[in-house]
Design a protein around this motif. Structure first.
Motif, PDB file in Angstrom:
ATOM      1  N   VAL A 174       0.859  -1.181   0.000  1.00 47.28           N
ATOM      2  CA  VAL A 174       0.000   0.000   0.000  1.00 47.28           C
ATOM      3  C   VAL A 174       0.894   1.227   0.000  1.00 47.28           C
ATOM      4  O   VAL A 174       1.866   1.295   0.771  1.00 47.28           O
ATOM      5  N   GLY A 175       0.601   2.178  -0.873  1.00 44.62           N
ATOM      6  CA  GLY A 175       1.397   3.405  -0.949  1.00 44.62           C
ATOM      7  C   GLY A 175       0.709   4.550  -0.230  1.00 44.62           C
ATOM      8  O   GLY A 175       0.003   4.339   0.760  1.00 44.62           O
ATOM      9  N   ARG A 176       0.888   5.759  -0.736  1.00 43.91           N
ATOM     10  CA  ARG A 176       0.290   6.945  -0.080  1.00 43.91           C
ATOM     11  C   ARG A 176      -1.087   7.271  -0.623  1.00 43.91           C
ATOM     12  O   ARG A 176      -1.781   8.120  -0.084  1.00 43.91           O
ATOM     13  N   GLU A 177      -1.462   6.632  -1.710  1.00 39.57           N
ATOM     14  CA  GLU A 177      -2.735   6.974  -2.360  1.00 39.57           C
ATOM     15  C   GLU A 177      -3.936   6.412  -1.625  1.00 39.57           C
ATOM     16  O   GLU A 177      -5.012   6.997  -1.620  1.00 39.57           O
ATOM     17  N   THR A 178      -3.763   5.242  -1.034  1.00 43.43           N
ATOM     18  CA  THR A 178      -4.890   4.625  -0.324  1.00 43.43           C
ATOM     19  C   THR A 178      -4.533   4.449   1.151  1.00 43.43           C
ATOM     20  O   THR A 178      -3.370   4.520   1.532  1.00 43.43           O
ATOM     21  N   CYS A 179      -5.568   4.205   1.958  1.00 40.88           N
ATOM     22  CA  CYS A 179      -5.380   4.059   3.399  1.00 40.88           C
ATOM     23  C   CYS A 179      -5.404   2.567   3.758  1.00 40.88           C
ATOM     24  O   CYS A 179      -6.332   1.856   3.366  1.00 40.88           O
ATOM     25  N   PRO A 180      -4.415   2.101   4.493  1.00 40.62           N
ATOM     26  CA  PRO A 180      -4.393   0.667   4.826  1.00 40.62           C
ATOM     27  C   PRO A 180      -5.620   0.212   5.629  1.00 40.62           C
ATOM     28  O   PRO A 180      -6.028  -0.948   5.508  1.00 40.62           O
ATOM     29  N   VAL A 181      -6.191   1.115   6.401  1.00 38.00           N
ATOM     30  CA  VAL A 181      -7.383   0.734   7.177  1.00 38.00           C
ATOM     31  C   VAL A 181      -8.580   0.556   6.228  1.00 38.00           C
ATOM     32  O   VAL A 181      -9.381  -0.369   6.390  1.00 38.00           O
ATOM     33  N   VAL A 182      -8.657   1.421   5.236  1.00 36.61           N
ATOM     34  CA  VAL A 182      -9.728   1.292   4.236  1.00 36.61           C
ATOM     35  C   VAL A 182      -9.512   0.009   3.418  1.00 36.61           C
ATOM     36  O   VAL A 182     -10.456  -0.731   3.134  1.00 36.61           O
ATOM     37  N   GLU A 183      -8.257  -0.255   3.076  1.00 38.69           N
ATOM     38  CA  GLU A 183      -7.929  -1.492   2.353  1.00 38.69           C
ATOM     39  C   GLU A 183      -8.411  -2.708   3.149  1.00 38.69           C
ATOM     40  O   GLU A 183      -9.057  -3.609   2.611  1.00 38.69           O
ATOM     41  N   ALA A 184      -8.074  -2.705   4.437  1.00 34.54           N
ATOM     42  CA  ALA A 184      -8.431  -3.849   5.285  1.00 34.54           C
ATOM     43  C   ALA A 184      -9.944  -3.986   5.425  1.00 34.54           C
ATOM     44  O   ALA A 184     -10.479  -5.096   5.449  1.00 34.54           O
ATOM     45  N   ALA A 185     -10.636  -2.859   5.500  1.00 38.70           N
ATOM     46  CA  ALA A 185     -12.095  -2.907   5.605  1.00 38.70           C
ATOM     47  C   ALA A 185     -12.707  -3.497   4.339  1.00 38.70           C
ATOM     48  O   ALA A 185     -13.656  -4.287   4.397  1.00 38.70           O
ATOM     49  N   ALA A 186     -12.133  -3.121   3.192  1.00 38.97           N
ATOM     50  CA  ALA A 186     -12.634  -3.641   1.920  1.00 38.97           C
ATOM     51  C   ALA A 186     -12.387  -5.161   1.834  1.00 38.97           C
ATOM     52  O   ALA A 186     -13.254  -5.916   1.402  1.00 38.97           O
ATOM     53  N   ILE A 187     -11.187  -5.584   2.267  1.00 36.19           N
ATOM     54  CA  ILE A 187     -10.877  -7.015   2.249  1.00 36.19           C
ATOM     55  C   ILE A 187     -11.803  -7.771   3.209  1.00 36.19           C
ATOM     56  O   ILE A 187     -12.301  -8.851   2.895  1.00 36.19           O
ATOM     57  N   THR A 188     -12.044  -7.171   4.380  1.00 36.43           N
ATOM     58  CA  THR A 188     -12.914  -7.806   5.370  1.00 36.43           C
ATOM     59  C   THR A 188     -14.317  -8.009   4.803  1.00 36.43           C
ATOM     60  O   THR A 188     -14.933  -9.059   4.977  1.00 36.43           O
ATOM     61  N   GLU A 189     -14.804  -6.989   4.102  1.00 37.03           N
ATOM     62  CA  GLU A 189     -16.137  -7.108   3.502  1.00 37.03           C
ATOM     63  C   GLU A 189     -16.151  -8.221   2.447  1.00 37.03           C
ATOM     64  O   GLU A 189     -17.084  -9.030   2.393  1.00 37.03           O
ATOM     65  N   TYR A 190     -15.076  -8.256   1.643  1.00 37.71           N
ATOM     66  CA  TYR A 190     -14.970  -9.318   0.643  1.00 37.71           C
ATOM     67  C   TYR A 190     -14.982 -10.698   1.311  1.00 37.71           C
ATOM     68  O   TYR A 190     -15.710 -11.606   0.902  1.00 37.71           O
ATOM     69  N   LEU A 191     -14.179 -10.834   2.376  1.00 39.71           N
ATOM     70  CA  LEU A 191     -14.071 -12.135   3.047  1.00 39.71           C
ATOM     71  C   LEU A 191     -15.371 -12.532   3.742  1.00 39.71           C
ATOM     72  O   LEU A 191     -15.718 -13.712   3.783  1.00 39.71           O
ATOM     73  N   ALA A 192     -16.074 -11.546   4.296  1.00 35.79           N
ATOM     74  CA  ALA A 192     -17.364 -11.848   4.936  1.00 35.79           C
ATOM     75  C   ALA A 192     -18.303 -12.465   3.902  1.00 35.79           C
ATOM     76  O   ALA A 192     -19.065 -13.379   4.202  1.00 35.79           O
ATOM     77  N   GLY A 193     -18.196 -11.978   2.673  1.00 36.33           N
ATOM     78  CA  GLY A 193     -19.030 -12.510   1.591  1.00 36.33           C
ATOM     79  C   GLY A 193     -18.558 -13.867   1.085  1.00 36.33           C
ATOM     80  O   GLY A 193     -19.263 -14.527   0.329  1.00 36.33           O
ATOM     81  N   GLN A 194     -17.365 -14.260   1.486  1.00 35.80           N
ATOM     82  CA  GLN A 194     -16.807 -15.535   1.030  1.00 35.80           C
ATOM     83  C   GLN A 194     -17.013 -16.666   2.036  1.00 35.80           C
ATOM     84  O   GLN A 194     -16.502 -17.768   1.848  1.00 35.80           O
ATOM     85  N   SER A 195     -17.722 -16.391   3.105  1.00 34.50           N
ATOM     86  CA  SER A 195     -17.999 -17.454   4.080  1.00 34.50           C
ATOM     87  C   SER A 195     -18.713 -18.610   3.388  1.00 34.50           C
ATOM     88  O   SER A 195     -19.533 -18.398   2.496  1.00 34.50           O
ATOM     89  N   ALA A 196     -18.389 -19.818   3.820  1.00 33.27           N
ATOM     90  CA  ALA A 196     -19.059 -20.987   3.246  1.00 33.27           C
ATOM     91  C   ALA A 196     -20.529 -21.011   3.650  1.00 33.27           C
ATOM     92  O   ALA A 196     -21.322 -21.767   3.088  1.00 33.27           O
ATOM     93  N   GLY A 197     -20.880 -20.208   4.640  1.00 35.17           N
ATOM     94  CA  GLY A 197     -22.274 -20.129   5.070  1.00 35.17           C
ATOM     95  C   GLY A 197     -22.708 -21.305   5.911  1.00 35.17           C
ATOM     96  O   GLY A 197     -23.903 -21.577   6.035  1.00 35.17           O
ATOM     97  N   GLN A 198     -21.759 -22.008   6.489  1.00 31.17           N
ATOM     98  CA  GLN A 198     -22.108 -23.219   7.238  1.00 31.17           C
ATOM     99  C   GLN A 198     -22.212 -22.997   8.745  1.00 31.17           C
ATOM    100  O   GLN A 198     -23.014 -23.639   9.410  1.00 31.17           O
ATOM    101  N   CYS A 199     -21.355 -22.140   9.289  1.00 35.18           N
ATOM    102  CA  CYS A 199     -21.288 -21.991  10.745  1.00 35.18           C
ATOM    103  C   CYS A 199     -21.881 -20.653  11.194  1.00 35.18           C
ATOM    104  O   CYS A 199     -21.511 -19.593  10.680  1.00 35.18           O
TER     105      CYS A 199
END
Lengths: 64, 455
Positions: free
Chosen positions: B335-360
Motif C-alpha cells: 500500500v502506498g500513499r494513495e490509499t489508506c491501509p485501514v480502508v484497504e483492510a475494511a474492503a478485504i474484510t467485507e470481501y471475506l465476509a461474503g466468502q464465508s461458506a455459510g455453514q457456521c
C-alpha cells in the motif's frame, strides 16, 4: 468424556442449551458456546440424550 | 519406472531455480537474490519438455528410504507454501505412520483460492514436471496408489494434463495422477474443502474430529500440500538439504515464490533467494513510496513502513517471525500513499465476509458485523462504535468456525487496528491520511469496493 459440537452442522436450534445448561450457553445469535468441554461421568446419560435430541445431530461425545 | 541414479546428496552444478527455463529468469537479476519471474497477466511461455526438464534438474533420485527422506526434509526445514507454513516432514511422517487399512493418498493443492496469488498457476503452467516429480517421490515413499492435483487455472490445467500424458508415454512414472478442477471461492482451497471436493462432494470445509493425515479422502490417510511445496521436495531430494539451506556450487539455494501486488510499478511473481530483504524486493518491484505491506495474503498481517529502515530485514522465516509476520500464502500486498491501509483492510474484510461458506453460525452472523465495524472505522463515520463493536463481536467468532476462515479474518482485523493505531486515531477526528480517493489497490480484480452498511 468430552463434548464436541460440529459448527458446520449446527443450525442454532438451542435444544442442547436447554438440556445441558451447565455446559452450554447460547450466543446472541442463538448458537451454542461450549462453556465446559469435560463432561463428568454422572452427566453421561444426559449428554447422550442431548446428542440424540439435536435436530442436526451436531453433537459428538468423545471418550477419552 | 523411477530411474535410479543415486540416493546420495548431489551438489548441483548450475543455478537451479523453480523458474528455470522461464524466459524472464534468463535475464540478469540486479541483486541476484530477487528474480522477477512474470507479470500478473503471464501467459504460459515455455513449458519445458520432459527431456529438457531431466537435463536441467536431473533424473528422479531412486533408492530412497522413508527415513532418509524424512531426515532430509527435516534438515532442509521445508515448510508448506499454501498458507499455514507447517513443516512438511511432520506432515509426511504423520501420514506414513497413520494406522489405517487404506492406502495413503497424495493431494497437491493448486487451487490458489487467495485471489491475489498467481504463483501456483504460474508454476504449474511453466514447470509442471517439477511439481509432478515431487508428487511422484512423495507418493512412492508412502506407497500411495493414487494422487490428485487440485487446480483452478484453465491454462495450468492444460499444461499439467499434457505433462502427465508425456510422463505416461515416456514411462517415467507408474503413478496415476488425477486432475480435479477447483471451483472458484475463497474457502474452496481449505484443506477439508479440497478433500471433500475430490471425494465428489461440495468444495466446502468440513468439520472432523480426525486430521486428514489419519482419515482424509474416503477415509484414507491423506497428505495434502501446496503445489510449490511439492516442487521444493523434488529439488531437495535431488540436491540435498545442504544445498537447500546453504547453497551449491552455482551459488543457488532453496528459493521461494512470492506474488507481489498493490502499489508497485512491477507487480507479479518473484522468486526469492534467502537473504534478500524486503527493501530489495520493493526496489526490484519498483515501489516508489511504499507505506505498508500486508504479508501473507488476506489472512495476513501488516507491517507499517513508516519508520526509516523498517524494510531492511531479510525475507526469511526467522526475521519474519521477529516482526510477527509470516509468508502465509506467499503474497505481499503493498500500500502506498494513495490509499489508506485501514480502508484497504475494511474492503478485504467485507470481501471475506461474503466468502464465508455459510455453514457456521458465528461466521455467517459474526463476519458481517465485524465488516460493518471495520467500515465505520475506515470511513471515519463512527470510529468509537466500530472499535467497541470489534471488541464485543470478535470473542463471539474466534475459534468457533469449522475452518480457519473466521479466525483468518480476525487476524487481519487485529493486525490492522494494531499496526495502524495512529491512523485509526486520525479517523476518529474525521480525517484520513490517504492522498488519493477511498479506493483499494488490494481488492481482487472485479470485486466492488463497498465498505457499506456503516451508515
Amino acid at each position: 468424556m468430552r463434548l464436541v459440537i460440529d459448527p458446520t452442522r449446527c443450525h442454532g436450534h438451542g435444544t442442547c442449551a436447554q438440556l445441558l445448561d451447565e455446559y452450554i450457553r447460547l450466543d446472541k445469535w442463538h448458537y451454542p458456546i461450549v462453556a465446559k468441554q469435560k463432561v463428568s461421568v454422572s452427566h453421561a446419560d444426559l449428554l447422550r440424550r442431548a446428542a440424540q435430541l439435536c435436530p442436526e445431530l451436531a453433537i459428538s461425545i468423545v471418550d477419552e | 519406472m523411477i530411474e535410479s541414479v543415486s540416493a546420495s546428496i548431489m551438489a548441483p552444478t548450475g543455478p537451479r531455480r523453480l523458474s528455470l527455463g522461464w524466459e524472464s529468469a534468463q535475464r540478469p537479476v540486479p541483486s541476484g537474490r530477487v528474480a522477477f519471474v512474470s507479470d500478473l497477466s503471464a501467459r504460459p511461455r515455455l513449458v519445458m519438455p520432459l527431456a529438457e526438464h531431466v537435463a536441467a534438474y536431473g533424473r528422479l533420485p531412486g533408492g530412497l528410504t522413508m527415513r532418509m527422506v524424512l531426515d532430509t526434509l527435516r534438515a532442509a526445514n521445508l515448510t508448506g507454501r499454501g498458507g499455514a507454513g507447517f513443516p512438511f516432514w511432520k506432515k509426511l511422517q504423520a501420514v506414513a505412520t497413520a494406522e489405517s487399512r487404506k492406502s495413503p493418498v497424495v493431494i497437491a493443492n493448486g487451487s490458489e483460492s487467495e485471489p491475489l496469488s498467481k504463483k501456483d498457476a504460474l508454476l504449474l503452467k511453466n514447470n509442471p514436471h517439477l511439481v509432478l516429480d515431487g508428487i511422484s517421490l512423495v507418493a512412492g515413499m508412502l506407497g500411495a496408489k493414487s494422487a490428485y492435483l487440485y487446480v483452478k487455472d484453465r491454462e495450468a490445467h492444460t499444461a499439467v494434463n499434457a505433462a502427465i500424458r508425456e510422463r505416461r508415454e515416456r514411462g517415467i512414472s507408474e503413478l496415476r495422477v488425477t486432475i480435479v478442477e477447483a471451483p472458484a471461492g475463497y474457502v474452496a482451497g481449505q484443506e477439508t474443502a479440497v478433500v471433500r471436493r475430490i471425494g465428489k462432494g461440495p468444495a466446502l470445509p468440513q468439520f472432523s474430529l480426525d486430521r486428514i493425515s489419519s482419515s482424509g479422502l474416503r477415509g484414507a490417510p491423506t497428505l495434502l500440500s501446496n503445489v510449490e511445496t511439492f516442487a521444493h521436495v523434488a529439488m531437495i531430494l535431488r540436491f540435498g538439504a545442504e544445498w537447500y539451506r546453504q547453497g551449491g556450487q552455482g551459488g543457488d539455494r532453496g528459493t521461494r515464490l512470492l506474488t507481489l501486488v498493490g502499489a508497485v510499478g512491477r507487480p507479479g511473481v518473484y522468486e526469492l533467494s534467502p537473504g534478500a530483504s524486503l527493501a530489495e524486493l520493493l526496489r526490484e518491484a519498483d515501489a516508489s513510496d511504499p507505506r505498508a505491506v500486508l504479508f501473507g495474503g488476506y489472512f495476513g498481517r501488516w507491517i507499517d513502513l513508516g519508520a526509516p529502515n523498517t524494510a531492511k530485514f531479510p525475507l526469511d522465516d526467522q526475521a519474519l517471525a521477529e516482526h510477527k509476520l509470516s509468508f502465509g500464502a506467499g503474497i505481499l500486498g503493498v500500500v502506498g500513499r494513495e490509499t489508506c491501509p485501514v480502508v484497504e483492510a475494511a474492503a478485504i474484510t467485507e470481501y471475506l465476509a461474503g466468502q464465508s461458506a455459510g455453514q457456521c453460525g458465528p461466521c455467517v452472523h459474526g463476519l458481517p458485523e465485524i465488516s460493518t465495524a471495520m467500515a465505520r472505522i475506515a470511513l471515519s463515520s463512527d470510529v468509537e462504535r466500530g472499535m467497541h463493536d470489534l471488541r464485543s463481536v470478535i470473542p463471539l467468532v474466534e475459534h468457533r468456525g469449522g475452518c480457519q476462515h473466521p479466525d483468518g479474518v480476525i487476524q487481519l482485523v487485529r493486525s490492522t487496528v494494531g499496526a495502524f493505531a495512529e491512523e485509526v486515531k486520525l479517523h476518529r477526528s474525521g480525517r484520513c491520511s490517504a492522498q488519493g480517493s477511498h479506493t483499494s489497490v488490494l481488492l481482487p480484480p472485479g470485486a466492488s469496493v463497498g465498505t457499506g452498511g456503516a451508515g
